[in-house]
Scaffold this motif. Structure first.
Motif, mmCIF file in Angstrom:
data_model
loop_
_atom_site.group_PDB
_atom_site.id
_atom_site.type_symbol
_atom_site.label_atom_id
_atom_site.label_comp_id
_atom_site.label_asym_id
_atom_site.label_seq_id
_atom_site.Cartn_x
_atom_site.Cartn_y
_atom_site.Cartn_z
ATOM 1 N N UNK A 1 34.341 47.291 55.808
ATOM 2 C CA UNK A 1 35.129 48.523 55.666
ATOM 3 C C UNK A 1 34.979 49.109 54.268
ATOM 4 N N UNK A 2 35.029 48.232 53.253
ATOM 5 C CA UNK A 2 34.896 48.697 51.871
ATOM 6 C C UNK A 2 33.512 49.265 51.610
ATOM 7 N N UNK A 3 32.481 48.553 52.081
ATOM 8 C CA UNK A 3 31.105 49.004 51.850
ATOM 9 C C UNK A 3 30.842 50.328 52.561
ATOM 10 N N UNK A 4 31.462 50.500 53.714
ATOM 11 C CA UNK A 4 31.230 51.722 54.481
ATOM 12 C C UNK A 4 31.800 52.966 53.822
ATOM 13 N N UNK A 5 32.753 52.782 52.936
ATOM 14 C CA UNK A 5 33.363 53.934 52.271
ATOM 15 C C UNK A 5 32.660 54.294 50.969
ATOM 16 N N UNK A 6 31.790 53.403 50.481
ATOM 17 C CA UNK A 6 31.009 53.694 49.286
ATOM 18 C C UNK A 6 31.840 53.722 48.026
ATOM 19 N N UNK A 7 31.138 53.868 46.896
ATOM 20 C CA UNK A 7 31.808 53.989 45.613
ATOM 21 C C UNK A 7 31.910 52.701 44.844
ATOM 22 N N UNK A 8 31.832 51.566 45.554
ATOM 23 C CA UNK A 8 31.970 50.281 44.880
ATOM 24 C C UNK A 8 31.309 49.189 45.708
ATOM 25 N N UNK A 9 30.944 48.104 45.041
ATOM 26 C CA UNK A 9 30.376 46.943 45.713
ATOM 27 C C UNK A 9 31.489 45.920 45.949
ATOM 28 N N UNK A 10 31.845 45.662 47.226
ATOM 29 C CA UNK A 10 32.907 44.691 47.489
ATOM 30 C C UNK A 10 32.393 43.262 47.361
ATOM 31 N N UNK A 11 33.255 42.359 46.921
ATOM 32 C CA UNK A 11 32.860 40.961 46.713
ATOM 33 C C UNK A 11 34.062 40.051 46.962
ATOM 34 N N UNK A 12 33.852 38.993 47.738
ATOM 35 C CA UNK A 12 34.881 37.976 47.922
ATOM 36 C C UNK A 12 34.850 37.059 46.707
ATOM 37 N N UNK A 13 36.006 36.829 46.102
ATOM 38 C CA UNK A 13 36.093 35.943 44.946
ATOM 39 C C UNK A 13 37.162 34.889 45.214
ATOM 40 N N UNK A 14 37.356 34.003 44.259
ATOM 41 C CA UNK A 14 38.403 33.014 44.379
ATOM 42 C C UNK A 14 38.020 31.825 45.233
ATOM 43 N N UNK A 15 39.028 31.068 45.645
ATOM 44 C CA UNK A 15 38.791 29.796 46.323
ATOM 45 C C UNK A 15 38.148 29.964 47.693
ATOM 46 N N UNK B 1 45.741 33.277 51.138
ATOM 47 C CA UNK B 1 45.384 34.256 50.109
ATOM 48 C C UNK B 1 43.898 34.579 50.176
ATOM 49 N N UNK B 2 43.587 35.858 50.040
ATOM 50 C CA UNK B 2 42.202 36.316 50.067
ATOM 51 C C UNK B 2 42.043 37.393 48.996
ATOM 52 N N UNK B 3 41.093 37.192 48.101
ATOM 53 C CA UNK B 3 40.875 38.129 46.998
ATOM 54 C C UNK B 3 39.558 38.868 47.202
ATOM 55 N N UNK B 4 39.639 40.188 47.263
ATOM 56 C CA UNK B 4 38.464 41.045 47.389
ATOM 57 C C UNK B 4 38.393 41.924 46.154
ATOM 58 N N UNK B 5 37.307 41.798 45.410
ATOM 59 C CA UNK B 5 37.109 42.635 44.237
ATOM 60 C C UNK B 5 36.195 43.806 44.592
ATOM 61 N N UNK B 6 36.516 44.953 44.022
ATOM 62 C CA UNK B 6 35.754 46.182 44.236
ATOM 63 C C UNK B 6 35.061 46.515 42.926
ATOM 64 N N UNK B 7 33.757 46.279 42.856
ATOM 65 C CA UNK B 7 33.001 46.390 41.611
ATOM 66 C C UNK B 7 32.455 47.811 41.458
ATOM 67 N N UNK B 8 32.954 48.506 40.418
ATOM 68 C CA UNK B 8 32.577 49.898 40.181
ATOM 69 C C UNK B 8 31.572 50.006 39.039
ATOM 70 N N UNK B 9 30.870 51.120 39.031
ATOM 71 C CA UNK B 9 29.889 51.433 37.984
ATOM 72 C C UNK B 9 30.581 51.408 36.617
ATOM 73 N N UNK B 10 30.053 50.621 35.656
ATOM 74 C CA UNK B 10 30.685 50.559 34.329
ATOM 75 C C UNK B 10 30.615 51.865 33.552
ATOM 76 N N UNK B 11 29.868 52.846 34.077
ATOM 77 C CA UNK B 11 29.829 54.152 33.411
ATOM 78 C C UNK B 11 31.165 54.887 33.555
ATOM 79 N N UNK B 12 31.990 54.456 34.504
ATOM 80 C CA UNK B 12 33.295 55.083 34.676
ATOM 81 C C UNK B 12 34.197 54.756 33.488
ATOM 82 N N UNK B 13 35.124 55.641 33.209
ATOM 83 C CA UNK B 13 36.145 55.354 32.202
ATOM 84 C C UNK B 13 37.221 54.467 32.822
#
Length: 465
Positions: free
Chosen positions: A33-47, A59-71
């Motif tokens: 779902x996250x990848x389909x909306x674009x804008x960031x690379x989703x990644x499962x993190x944590x245990x 508990x489930x942690x999903x990180x949304x990795x954005x372009x570091x060019x953003x402020x």
């Protein structure tokens, strides 16, 4: 090699196949779902990503990795937009939380899911916010932990049962990542306990031998992906040595109780009153509405406020035997156990020595009987110093705790704001309520982890007889 006891514990705490498949399916749905909306690379993190979660964890942690060019501002705006969109589509309900920057906490198919925006930086040395480091933690552990997963499960269950698991401000204990690093460093659960039984303050662990600075914390574990960070910075001296005691206790007499302790003993109101009366101490509680901020913001302010009010009590002659604080969603509590609830109407105020003539003369003029109100005796000379006996403003602890002087000490900013609205003072059995009874019970019946494990077992047996 695991002992038969440890193997039996693992049978209880390893995730079962259906559980793994379920969480993998939910994670895959979120990622898609996250990848389909674009804008960031989703990644499962944590245990979950590292395969080190305990059976029953939700508990489930999903990180949304954005372009570091953003402020930073753009990251917050775009990150919340994407996280909200994912939660709107998949969740049963969600709300915003705030740490270093905002994120979304949602409930998706029974799992507590955190959707956390961060920057997709090239290395941990280039992080722009603390959460940017987490993907590097996941990648580091994933490549090394395979043969030691069972050992990680054991130490996590061990620390949870012992009450020292969690790097939050209230617990000040061991994070999951720290548990994983300790297992990697020592090579397994038994070896970790053998080493921990001999830990001293200042113990240093550096898996990559790349630390770049010194740290003052009692336990120092250099982050393998960031040589300038202490992973165990949150671990207080007390939590460190509670873990040491647990390790020693288990090595001396291995027992399932170190993984599955007896249920927490909670005082009834009558039992609380009986315990206080037996001790001959006096219990006072200050309660107020919880400030609308995350625990990592509020808890340090609670501790600061607790220390400040403790100082106020002691300056007014009330001896504080112990003090503690607790935060719930609805209210905060500052708890004080006093050796006395009433003090004499006067107290001794010791002045300068008479050989310090200038200050001694000033003291004499200020407190000369008849010139200063509230003087019951003096000035007189004792051990070469002037002494006066002055009337106290407060002789009952409750009166002091209800006075405006409480707001004039060094309270945390958000605590003061909440207390300006209203605070309540209760004493003795009035402090008890079903919501805070577990905290009151831990406070009044304080024990070390091993004493609690063994003591609660005996109390439980006695109640069954």
């Amino acid at each position: 090699m695991k002992s038969p006891l440890e193997e039996s514990v693992l049978m209880m705490i390893r995730p079962v196949r259906e559980e793994k498949e379920h969480i993998a399916r939910v994670a895959k749905t979120i990622i898609k779902t996250a990848a389909g909306q674009g804008g960031a690379e989703p990644m499962i993190v944590g245990s979950v990503a590292r395969g080190t979660f305990i059976h029953g964890d939700r508990d489930l942690d999903i990180f949304l990795l954005f372009d570091p060019a953003l402020s930073r501002e753009e990251l917050e705006e775009e990150g919340l937009r994407l996280a909200r969109s994912i939660a709107d589509e998949l969740s049963d309900g969600y709300f915003e939380k705030y740490a270093e920057h905002p994120y979304i906490s949602a409930t998706i198919e029974g799992f507590d899911v955190d959707l956390v925006p961060c920057f997709r930086v090239e290395s941990a040395s280039a992080i722009r916010s603390s959460v940017d480091r987490t993907p590097f933690h996941t990648r580091y552990i994933e490549t090394k932990i395979g043969p030691l997963v069972d050992d990680v499960l054991l130490v996590k269950q061990f620390t949870k049962a012992g009450g020292v698991y969690g790097s939050d401000q209230m617990t000040e204990g061991f994070s999951g990542y720290l548990c994983e690093l300790l297992i990697l460093y020592y090579g397994g659960f038994p070896a970790l306990l053998e080493a921990a039984a001999e830990w001293k303050p200042g113990t240093l662990i550096d898996l990559e031998a790349h630390g770049t600075k010194e740290f003052s914390e009692p336990l120092v574990v250099i982050d393998p992906v960031d040589p300038g960070r202490n992973v165990s910075a949150s671990v207080s001296l007390d939590r460190m040595y509670e873990f040491v005691e647990l390790a020693r206790g288990y090595l001396n007499a291995p027992s399932r109780l170190f993984f599955f302790p007896p249920g927490e003993f909670v005082f009834t109101r009558e039992e609380l009153i009986s315990r206080i009366n037996f001790k001959g101490t006096y219990l006072y509680a200050i309660t107020f509405d919880t400030p609308p901020y995350i625990p990592d913001v509020v808890v340090p302010q609670l501790r600061r406020s607790l220390d400040s009010i403790k100082g106020l009590l002691e300056r007014n002659g009330f001896i504080v035997n112990s003090a503690g604080c607790e935060m719930s969603d609805a209210c905060c509590i500052l708890l004080f156990e006093l050796d006395t609830e009433q003090v004499p109407h006067t107290h001794r105020h010791i002045g300068p020595p008479l050989w310090n003539r200038t200050n001694a003369d000033r003291f004499f003029e200020k407190y000369m009987a008849g010139n200063s109100p509230g003087i019951f005796g003096g000035p007189y000379i004792e051990n070469g110093r002037y002494v006066v006996e002055i009337q106290r403003r407060y002789t009952h602890a409750a009166d002091l705790l209800r006075s405006s002087e409480v707001l004039e000490v060094g309270l945390g900013r958000h605590v003061r704001q909440s207390m300006i609205g209203h605070w309540e003072v209760c004493s003795g059995g009035e402090c008890w309520s079903s919501d805070i009874a577990p905290f009151l019970s831990r406070f009044i019946g304080r024990q070390s982890p091993v004493a609690r494990i063994l003591g609660n077992e005996k109390v439980t047996e006695d109640r069954l007889i």
